[in-house]
Design an enzyme around this catalytic site. Structure first.
Site, PDB file in Angstrom:
ATOM      1  N   CYS A 260     -54.412  14.271 -14.858  1.00  0.00           N
ATOM      2  CA  CYS A 260     -54.004  15.047 -13.696  1.00  0.00           C
ATOM      3  C   CYS A 260     -54.179  16.532 -13.957  1.00  0.00           C
ATOM      4  O   CYS A 260     -53.929  17.355 -13.097  1.00  0.00           O
ATOM      5  CB  CYS A 260     -52.546  14.745 -13.342  1.00  0.00           C
ATOM      6  SG  CYS A 260     -51.394  15.123 -14.651  1.00  0.00           S
TER       7      CYS A 260
ATOM      8  N   LYS B 168     -49.468  18.820 -17.685  1.00  0.00           N
ATOM      9  CA  LYS B 168     -49.005  18.713 -19.062  1.00  0.00           C
ATOM     10  C   LYS B 168     -48.881  17.241 -19.468  1.00  0.00           C
ATOM     11  O   LYS B 168     -48.456  16.414 -18.657  1.00  0.00           O
ATOM     12  CB  LYS B 168     -47.620  19.372 -19.072  1.00  0.00           C
ATOM     13  CG  LYS B 168     -47.118  19.844 -20.378  1.00  0.00           C
ATOM     14  CD  LYS B 168     -46.055  20.909 -20.098  1.00  0.00           C
ATOM     15  CE  LYS B 168     -45.317  21.295 -21.353  1.00  0.00           C
ATOM     16  NZ  LYS B 168     -44.482  22.466 -21.137  1.00  0.00           N
TER      17      LYS B 168
ATOM     18  N   ASP C  95     -51.218  28.289 -23.164  1.00  0.00           N
ATOM     19  CA  ASP C  95     -51.075  27.416 -22.002  1.00  0.00           C
ATOM     20  C   ASP C  95     -52.357  27.452 -21.180  1.00  0.00           C
ATOM     21  O   ASP C  95     -52.903  28.530 -20.960  1.00  0.00           O
ATOM     22  CB  ASP C  95     -49.945  27.929 -21.097  1.00  0.00           C
ATOM     23  CG  ASP C  95     -48.752  26.997 -21.086  1.00  0.00           C
ATOM     24  OD1 ASP C  95     -48.956  25.809 -20.798  1.00  0.00           O
ATOM     25  OD2 ASP C  95     -47.643  27.477 -21.350  1.00  0.00           O
TER      26      ASP C  95
ATOM     27  N   ASP D 285     -43.753  32.263 -21.849  1.00  0.00           N
ATOM     28  CA  ASP D 285     -43.127  31.727 -23.057  1.00  0.00           C
ATOM     29  C   ASP D 285     -42.711  32.833 -24.023  1.00  0.00           C
ATOM     30  O   ASP D 285     -41.749  32.680 -24.771  1.00  0.00           O
ATOM     31  CB  ASP D 285     -44.063  30.727 -23.746  1.00  0.00           C
ATOM     32  CG  ASP D 285     -44.002  29.345 -23.090  1.00  0.00           C
ATOM     33  OD1 ASP D 285     -42.924  28.971 -22.588  1.00  0.00           O
ATOM     34  OD2 ASP D 285     -45.028  28.646 -23.090  1.00  0.00           O
TER      35      ASP D 285
ATOM     36  N   SER E 247     -65.137  30.587 -23.739  1.00  0.00           N
ATOM     37  CA  SER E 247     -65.431  29.830 -22.527  1.00  0.00           C
ATOM     38  C   SER E 247     -66.389  28.700 -22.841  1.00  0.00           C
ATOM     39  O   SER E 247     -67.269  28.837 -23.693  1.00  0.00           O
ATOM     40  CB  SER E 247     -66.031  30.757 -21.473  1.00  0.00           C
ATOM     41  OG  SER E 247     -67.120  31.470 -22.014  1.00  0.00           O
TER      42      SER E 247
HETATM   43 CO    CO Z   1     -41.827  27.428 -22.044  1.00  0.00          CO
HETATM   44 CO    CO Z   2     -45.785  26.744 -22.535  1.00  0.00          CO
END
Ligand code: CO
Ligand code: CO
Length: 348
Positions: free
Chosen positions: A16, A19, A68, A91, A141
């Site tokens: 999907c 995560k 991320d 984060d 990339s």
């Molecule tokens: Co976090």
């Molecule tokens: Co994170």
């Protein structure tokens, strides 16, 4: 090549682009060997489900590092870049750090999609980095069928001022700084179920930096903090409950939820990640009798670029809340911490 392509429709079959669920991830990580000689400079590592790693360089300086990336969550390339950057930087803010540098991570079908789309993604990210005072120092990339974008972000923090999941204390109040429901809204967006003002609203929530929230919390007795992202409000609250050996009580009526989320959920839009999150925490959460399954899913809804969840000394809670609200942060007190059924969450 076309300019009005719907970015969110480009996800390939299988997976999907969200995560990997907490249960699957735990299984994989558990199978890996532990580092045999612990490094005393590694202040926050893998073992506490924290938002970022923290490595001490000197007695008053530590590095905060996080990464991320994900598939497009909105159709507007510029907004996607902004969301990805705000989410990746978050984060560092959650750990009480100051972000300083970033590296772009790009996967893009350069032979089939107009390169202006990629340029706009990078421009959106660049503008967010500038707003955050972060320098882009490079990136990598690859040519890939399905676009993906994110960033690795480095920050600094004083080793004595790190905010982790492990410091919440009985009596603390919990402050959440953005509304939830982002996962259900963004899945609805992919399905074409949102009005333009609703797309604008969820995009605005996701592109808002947690900079003000993080800088403000440093002036108050905040004992633990995290950001609410892929594992949902209850998933990230459970990391604090477990890490801090406390019970968390969530006042469900006080939790800010984006408009029409329940209605969209009733229409069947529940992301797979949200269901995974619910299955993962169901055993450690007590829900009120009045809750139906959708109410439970909403509190577990997978978020992208969500707010900070802070556990703050009760004497500081009202002043911190007022200060955040005065600065335009959509903060609310949504619960408290107590000594009781440790590692457990009770929803009232
Ligand atoms: Co976090
Ligand atoms: Co994170």
């Amino acid at each position: 090549m076309t300019d009005n392509i719907k970015l969110t429709s480009l996800s390939s079959k299988g997976g999907c682009g969200c995560k990997i669920g907490p249960a699957d991830l735990e299984n994989v990580l558990r199978s890996l060997p532990q580092q045999t000689v612990p490094n005393p400079n590694l202040l926050v590592g893998l073992d506490t489900s924290d938002d970022a790693g923290v490595y001490k360089l000197t007695d008053d300086l530590a590095l905060v590092q996080t990464v991320d990336f994900f598939t497009p969550i909105v159709d507007d390339p510029y907004a996607f870049g902004q969301v990805a950057a705000a989410n990746a930087i978050s984060d560092v803010y959650a750990m009480g750090g100051t972000p300083i540098t970033a590296l772009n991570i790009v996967a893009f079908p350069i032979s089939t999609l107009d390169e202006s789309i990629l340029a706009n993604i990078l421009r959106g990210a660049g503008d967010k980095l500038e707003e955050a005072g972060v320098s882009l120092v490079g990136g990598h990339s690859i040519d890939d069928q399905e676009p993906k974008f994110g960033l690795a972000v480095t920050g600094t923090v004083h080793p004595n001022h790190i905010k982790t999941n492990t410091g919440a204390k009985p009596g603390d109040k919990l402050i959440l700084t953005k509304p939830i429901g982002v996962g259900i809204m963004s899945s609805s967006l992919k399905k074409g179920l949102l009005e333009q003002d609703e797309i604008d609203r969820v995009t605005q929530v996701m592109t808002t930096l947690n900079k003000t929230a993080s800088e403000t919390m440093s002036d108050f007795k905040v004992n633990a903090s995290t950001d609410v992202t892929g594992f949902g409000l209850l998933g990230h609250a459970s990391e604090i409950a477990t890490g801090s050996h406390v019970e968390i009580r969530i006042d469900s009526k006080a939790v800010p939820v984006l408009p029409r989320v329940k209605e969209l959920a009733e229409g069947g839009v529940i992301p797979g990640g949200t269901k995974n999150n619910f299955n993962h925490i169901n055993d450690i959460v007590t829900f009120p009798e009045s809750f139906d399954q959708l109410d439970k899913y909403i509190l577990c809804d997978a978020v992208t670029s969500g707010g900070l969840l802070m556990s703050v000394d009760s004497n500081d809670a009202d002043t911190l809340l007022n200060t955040l609200q005065q600065k335009g942060v959509e903060a609310q007190i949504i619960g408290h911490v107590r000594d009781g059924h440790n590692g457990h969450i009770t929803v009232d």
